[in-house]
Design an enzyme around this catalytic site. Structure first.
Site, PDB file in Angstrom:
ATOM      1  N   HIS A 151      19.389  42.077  41.588  1.00 48.47           N
ATOM      2  CA  HIS A 151      20.006  41.449  40.441  1.00 48.47           C
ATOM      3  C   HIS A 151      19.938  39.703  40.818  1.00 48.47           C
ATOM      4  O   HIS A 151      20.840  40.042  42.273  1.00 48.47           O
ATOM      5  CB  HIS A 151      21.141  41.775  39.764  1.00 48.47           C
ATOM      6  N   LYS A 210      30.434  44.643  30.487  1.00 49.32           N
ATOM      7  CA  LYS A 210      29.737  45.894  30.808  1.00 49.32           C
ATOM      8  C   LYS A 210      30.471  47.303  30.144  1.00 49.32           C
ATOM      9  O   LYS A 210      29.451  48.142  30.620  1.00 49.32           O
ATOM     10  CB  LYS A 210      29.222  46.204  32.027  1.00 49.32           C
ATOM     11  N   GLN A 269      26.256  48.183  37.249  1.00 47.89           N
ATOM     12  CA  GLN A 269      25.120  48.758  36.126  1.00 47.89           C
ATOM     13  C   GLN A 269      25.780  50.625  36.176  1.00 47.89           C
ATOM     14  O   GLN A 269      25.707  51.521  35.468  1.00 47.89           O
ATOM     15  CB  GLN A 269      24.035  49.077  36.213  1.00 47.89           C
ATOM     16  N   ASP A 290      27.098  45.862  44.426  1.00 51.99           N
ATOM     17  CA  ASP A 290      26.925  45.177  43.051  1.00 51.99           C
ATOM     18  C   ASP A 290      26.483  46.783  42.261  1.00 51.99           C
ATOM     19  O   ASP A 290      25.846  47.289  42.371  1.00 51.99           O
ATOM     20  CB  ASP A 290      25.627  44.182  42.950  1.00 51.99           C
ATOM     21  N   CYS A 325      16.731  39.521  34.555  1.00 48.61           N
ATOM     22  CA  CYS A 325      16.779  38.856  36.137  1.00 48.61           C
ATOM     23  C   CYS A 325      16.778  39.500  37.188  1.00 48.61           C
ATOM     24  O   CYS A 325      17.507  39.954  38.483  1.00 48.61           O
ATOM     25  CB  CYS A 325      18.578  38.609  36.190  1.00 48.61           C
TER      26      CYS A 325
HETATM   27  C1  LIG Z   1      23.179  44.924  38.583  1.00 49.08           C
HETATM   28  C2  LIG Z   1      23.576  43.605  37.962  1.00 49.08           C
HETATM   29  N1  LIG Z   1      24.066  42.739  38.370  1.00 49.08           N
HETATM   30  C3  LIG Z   1      24.850  41.753  38.823  1.00 49.08           C
HETATM   31  C4  LIG Z   1      25.184  41.306  37.329  1.00 49.08           C
HETATM   32  C5  LIG Z   1      25.410  40.244  36.444  1.00 49.08           C
HETATM   33  O1  LIG Z   1      26.666  40.645  35.779  1.00 49.08           O
HETATM   34  P1  LIG Z   1      27.227  39.428  35.045  1.00 49.08           P
HETATM   35  O2  LIG Z   1      26.163  38.445  34.056  1.00 49.08           O
HETATM   36  O3  LIG Z   1      28.679  39.580  34.354  1.00 49.08           O
HETATM   37  O4  LIG Z   1      27.617  38.283  36.330  1.00 49.08           O
HETATM   38  C6  LIG Z   1      24.304  42.116  36.057  1.00 49.08           C
HETATM   39  C7  LIG Z   1      23.962  41.773  34.281  1.00 49.08           C
HETATM   40  O5  LIG Z   1      23.213  41.138  33.945  1.00 49.08           O
HETATM   41  C8  LIG Z   1      23.766  43.531  36.702  1.00 49.08           C
HETATM   42  O6  LIG Z   1      23.189  44.363  36.237  1.00 49.08           O
END
Ligand SMILES: Cc1ncc(COP(=O)(O)O)c(C=O)c1O
Lengths: 140, 415
Positions: free
Chosen positions: B130, B233, B210, B207, B373
């Protein structure tokens, strides 16, 4: 019915499926490329001016992306011939939305105005009013 | 066996906790299939947060008065509760509250990366990262003069583990990998990657944005050095995220934000830091959000994360099979099963994902379209955008049917 189907009226679908002035000009006075990062739309506008250096004589566009951005570019290309560069620069988002003739949902306005912004930035770069390296996006 | 027995879940009862699921737009009940972006919030979480504001709202750490004490205890306890939820035995000493996953990535990239990385060092990422991790490490590596390598994603949407073993070398200082891909749904072998990283004395940052919402996660079993996730989430509030870090690493790490509430002693010349996690949480923290996240974790544990996982898997398999049965649908990522999380990204031939999403919106079906993203991954897939349906425990097969049936409208319009 929600905004979605309203957006996809016949005219828009027609321009999407049968884009007018699609391609590139052989001898454009200026051309410029821009993108809408949200949809991944990309549009190139080629514009040729008449000998007076003011009147738009010929327009072509190319690129790909969602129906709203592509139809908007196609419709704009048919509207611009005969206009002056000043008239192009005076256009704003309302003119584009009027031209499309449908309600554009707030999140999709960026798609709708991409072609107009690309044409305008191209014109300003041509006139030396904008940096050559300016990249056009509808992110801001 | 009935569907309920298989997954051991009373979906109707769960749905009753989420009043937003009754929401209608233009007379149609919203079918919410955008849970990978954010999940809805159940009554107990909303209640816990309004109870905080109604009964014990106060600033934390610095008040002697009663309300401040109650707020401080609740805020501090939330750290322990969330730490326990992801298997961090060190409690609050291993769990920092941030704004979200993105901030957790930045915290380590700035405080550790900027000071420890230098020319000759390598940061290893994957092609399915991401932007939260990809852009952060790319930019920090650039500033530090370090190199970035990307582990390849193969044609099935999985990491090429041979390539991972090639990429991770003695020059590698950090491996940052996504646990469950938010685009492909792939569940990555993070503990195997942790072993490889540790064999080369590198750290691994996982990370889990998810993963934590959708399956049991044990950061110690994975042997992650750092692990990040977001409250919003996992049926919690926005504005709060978490960074797990091994106690001895966090102990030695310099903070990257400065201010009040994090210090031990301050003079005009210098300052010393308080204990972990407080030294990483300067300024007034997200107190109501911490209370909400505590309630969210209680809520999920009540259901049981194994059951959440089973439900996700069942819904995903159902959606995958229904979409795969359509000739004009292209699906990205691995086949359903234990190696796939609860989302399906796809494209309908001849219809741009954004147009598709606008049309589905007319049917009150909410899905996401775009690059999610993961722009470089989409470039690799050769598409500018994809549509993504993502599921959570409260979703039903009938909602997936609504999605698949609404595709017909897009076909008709764009035929
Ligand atoms: C795999 C992953 N990493 C990071 C993020 C970023 O999360 P946040 O926007 O809550 O910082 C997301 C969510 O969009 C995600 O799906």
């Amino acid at each position: 019915m929600g905004l979605g189907s309203d957006m996809y009226r016949q005219q828009i679908l027609d321009h999407y499926k049968n884009p007018r002035n699609y391609g590139e000009l052989e001898d454009p006075t200026f051309s410029h490329v821009g993108e809408n990062p949200m949809c991944g739309d990309e549009i190139r506008m080629d514009i040729r001016l008449a000998d007076d250096g003011e009147t738009i004589e010929n327009v072509a566009f190319s690129g790909d992306g969602c129906a709203i951005s592509q139809a908007s570019a196609s419709m704009l290309s048919t509207k611009l011939a005969g206009k002056t560069v000043d008239e192009l620069l005076e256009m704003d988002r309302d003119d584009v939305i009027d031209m499309l003739g449908v309600d554009i949902s707030p999140m999709r306005v960026k798609c709708a105005v991409l072609a107009e912004k690309v044409a305008q930035d191209g014109a300003e770069i041509y006139r030396g009013e904008l940096d050559k390296e300016k990249t056009t996006t509808t992110e801001d | 066996m009935s569907q309920q027995d298989v997954e051991g879940l009373d979906v109707e009862r769960i749905r009753a906790d989420f009043p937003i699921l009754e929401r209608e737009v233009d007379g149609k009940q919203v079918v919410y299939l955008d849970n990978a972006a954010t999940t809805h919030t159940p009554e107990p979480v909303v209640e816990a947060m309004s109870d905080y504001y109604r009964r014990y709202n106060a600033n934390v750490h610095r008040g002697i008065h009663h309300l401040s004490q109650e707020a401080s205890v609740a805020y501090e306890d939330a750290h322990d509760r969330v730490a326990e939820f992801v298997g961090a035995s060190g409690g609050r000493e291993e769990l920092v509250f941030t704004k979200n996953t993105t901030e957790s990535e930045n915290l380590i990239a700035y405080s550790w990366g900027l000071s420890e990385l230098g020319p000759g060092d390598e940061v290893v990422l994957t092609e399915m990262e991401h932007h939260a991790s990809l852009v952060t490490w790319q930019q920090i590596a650039k500033r530090a003069g370090a190199d970035v390598k990307y582990v390849r994603v193969d044609d099935t949407g999985r990491l090429d583990m041979d390539h991972a073993r090639e990429c991770i070398t003695d020059d590698t200082a950090m491996v940052s990998v996504v646990h469950v891909s938010n685009t492909l749904g792939t569940v990555n072998p993070v503990s195997e990657l942790a072993d490889i990283a540790h064999d080369h004395d590198a750290y691994i940052f996982v990370d889990g944005a998810q993963a934590v919402p959708t399956r049991p996660v044990d950061v110690e079993a994975i042997d992650a050095d750092f692990y990040a996730f977001s409250g919003h989430k996992m049926v919690g509030p926005t504005g709060i995220g978490c960074l797990y870090g091994k106690a001895d690493i966090l102990e030695d790490l310099e903070p990257y934000h400065y201010g009040g509430g994090m210090i031990r002693k301050v003079t005009f010349e210098d300052s010393t830091w308080g204990d972990v996690p407080w030294k990483f949480e300067p300024g007034t923290p997200p107190i109501a959000e911490a209370v909400g996240l505590h309630a969210a974790v209680d809520y999920l544990e009540d259901i049981g994360m194994e059951r959440v996982r089973a439900r996700e898997e069942a819904l995903t398999e159902y959606a995958y099979d229904r979409l795969a049965a359509e000739d004009d649908v292209e699906i990205y990522g691995p086949e359903p099963g234990p190696e796939r999380g609860g989302l399906v990204s796809f494209n309908l031939e001849g219809v741009h994902a954004h147009d598709l999403t606008s049309i589905l919106n007319d049917h009150a079906v909410a899905i996401r379209a775009g690059d999610h993203c993961t722009q470089p991954l989409h470039d690799k897939l050769g598409v500018a955008a994809s549509a993504r349906a993502s599921f959570y425990v409260y979703n039903t097969r009938a909602e997936i049917d609504a999605l698949v049936e609404a595709l017909e409208d897009a076909r008709t319009l764009f035929a």
